[in-house]
Design a protein around this motif. Structure first.
Motif, mmCIF file in Angstrom:
data_model
loop_
_atom_site.group_PDB
_atom_site.id
_atom_site.type_symbol
_atom_site.label_atom_id
_atom_site.label_comp_id
_atom_site.label_asym_id
_atom_site.label_seq_id
_atom_site.Cartn_x
_atom_site.Cartn_y
_atom_site.Cartn_z
ATOM 1 N N LEU A 46 -33.414 -46.966 40.160
ATOM 2 C CA LEU A 46 -32.072 -46.705 39.658
ATOM 3 C C LEU A 46 -31.632 -45.265 39.917
ATOM 4 N N ALA A 47 -30.323 -45.086 40.001
ATOM 5 C CA ALA A 47 -29.761 -43.737 40.100
ATOM 6 C C ALA A 47 -29.915 -43.014 38.774
ATOM 7 N N ASP A 48 -29.811 -41.684 38.803
ATOM 8 C CA ASP A 48 -29.997 -40.886 37.588
ATOM 9 C C ASP A 48 -29.014 -41.259 36.476
ATOM 10 N N ASP A 49 -27.821 -41.694 36.861
ATOM 11 C CA ASP A 49 -26.811 -41.998 35.848
ATOM 12 C C ASP A 49 -26.704 -43.492 35.564
ATOM 13 N N ALA A 50 -27.730 -44.273 35.948
ATOM 14 C CA ALA A 50 -27.665 -45.722 35.779
ATOM 15 C C ALA A 50 -27.717 -46.147 34.319
ATOM 16 N N VAL A 51 -28.328 -45.318 33.474
ATOM 17 C CA VAL A 51 -28.346 -45.576 32.029
ATOM 18 C C VAL A 51 -27.547 -44.437 31.393
ATOM 19 N N PRO A 52 -26.257 -44.627 31.173
ATOM 20 C CA PRO A 52 -25.366 -43.519 30.783
ATOM 21 C C PRO A 52 -25.827 -42.774 29.542
ATOM 22 N N GLN A 53 -26.402 -43.499 28.585
ATOM 23 C CA GLN A 53 -26.801 -42.819 27.350
ATOM 24 C C GLN A 53 -28.045 -41.947 27.531
ATOM 25 N N ARG A 54 -28.792 -42.158 28.614
ATOM 26 C CA ARG A 54 -29.993 -41.359 28.875
ATOM 27 C C ARG A 54 -30.071 -41.022 30.367
ATOM 28 N N ASP A 97 -35.837 -42.442 25.004
ATOM 29 C CA ASP A 97 -36.069 -42.924 26.358
ATOM 30 C C ASP A 97 -36.737 -44.298 26.334
ATOM 31 N N LEU A 98 -37.661 -44.488 25.401
ATOM 32 C CA LEU A 98 -38.287 -45.810 25.285
ATOM 33 C C LEU A 98 -37.255 -46.871 24.932
ATOM 34 N N GLU A 99 -36.334 -46.528 24.021
ATOM 35 C CA GLU A 99 -35.283 -47.477 23.645
ATOM 36 C C GLU A 99 -34.397 -47.798 24.850
ATOM 37 N N ALA A 100 -34.077 -46.775 25.636
ATOM 38 C CA ALA A 100 -33.262 -46.997 26.829
ATOM 39 C C ALA A 100 -34.018 -47.842 27.855
#
Length: 321
Positions: A195-203, A281-284
């Protein structure tokens, strides 16, 4: 196993308390909250090995061009007269079957420390009508290769970094090869990226931080991952014939094998990361594997990236018997 360079795909030829190859990460941690007890009549470790076998097979499917290219490179170096091959850390048999295809007159001794993996491999060989060309050997390659001698070729894919003493293992392999025989070592630089760095917006940067934490874990528990195998091969008396690293990138269609591969990989590392990354991060990470809208099996932005390295070395013909 990814490839347009050789796909390293095997399981440890020598079991250690925690296997942390690119696909063995989390071995012993039981993945995403899975209990360490027997389930459905089979021990938990067998379910875990089945999951690893599935990942190895997915890797082989995705990176088949790389594995095929690697096999061609080995064949160009070793020549056509290859009859006796050893697959060191054979796992589910990805390398074994690729070798049998590349060298149609050869027999392969598939070495692994896991009886369960070898049982799976031999069943697959029988289903492919290749069982007469495969010999399964349950052994700790870090200690000995009983009955193996005068091999033309040894293939070690993502297995050498598991050895407690790589130089001792290289000495054992040297002795198992005939003079002029070849050793090919294939390794990865760690967990594939998806994934790209911004693929998970909240993390933002989630996957990068996970990889960094796993690198620290590797340094502690698998210190030989990332070793300079070229230098080690030379020290062990081998002549290095070829060395290369390739950065591979796959942009698959949504769904299918790539999503399953990403899901399996990220699920396996979850247990290993507990206590090593921020709980947020684990939650994400959980959102990427829990079947929800962000699950990697549903995403259309997956890009599978992996760096693969290959070393091809020869035992000199004047190295003695």
């Amino acid at each position: 196993m990814t490839h347009p360079t050789p796909a390293p795909h095997g399981s440890p030829a020598h079991s250690q308390p925690h296997g942390h190859g690119p696909h063995e990460i989390g071995h012993g941690a039981h993945g995403h909250g899975a209990p360490a007890h027997e389930s459905h009549g089979a021990p938990a470790h067998e379910h875990e090995q089945d999951g690893l076998a599935e990942l190895l097979d997915l890797d082989a499917e995705l990176f088949a061009p790389y594995i095929e290219a690697s096999m061609r490179s080995i064949a160009e170096a070793a020549g056509d007269d290859v009859k006796r091959i050893v697959d060191l850390g054979a796992g589910s048999g990805t390398g074994t079957f690729a070798l049998l295809k590349q060298f149609p007159s050869a027999r392969v001794t598939a070495v692994d420390s896991s009886a369960h993996m070898l049982e799976q491999l031999t069943r697959t060989a029988a289903a492919k009508n290749l069982d007469s060309r495969v010999h399964a050997l349950e052994a700790d390659a870090g200690t000995s290769l009983p009955g193996v001698a005068d091999a033309d070729l040894v293939w070690a894919s993502a297995s050498m970094h598991h050895m407690n003493d790589p130089m001792a293992t290289l000495g054992i392999v040297f002795g198992a090869l005939r003079p002029g025989g070849f050793l090919a070592i294939a390794e990865l630089d760690g967990m594939p990226r998806f994934l790209a760095d911004d693929a998970v917006p909240q993390r933002p940067g989630l996957e990068r931080r996970c990889r960094e934490a796993l690198t620290t874990l590797h340094d502690e528990e698998v210190p030989h991952m990332g070793a300079d195998w070229g230098a080690l091969l030379a020290s062990a008396g081998f002549t290095l014939e070829e060395e290369r690293a390739e950065s591979l990138e796959l942009r698959p269609q949504p769904g299918g094998s790539a999503g399953l591969y990403a899901h399996g990989t990220l699920s396996r590392i979850r247990g290993a990361l507990a206590g090593r990354v921020d709980p947020a991060d684990l939650e994400a990470l959980d959102t990427l594997v829990n079947g929800g809208p962000a699950d990697v099996r549903r995403r259309d932005d997956l890009v599978v990236r992996s760096t693969r390295e290959l070393w091809i070395a020869r035992r000199p013909t004047d190295s003695g018997s």
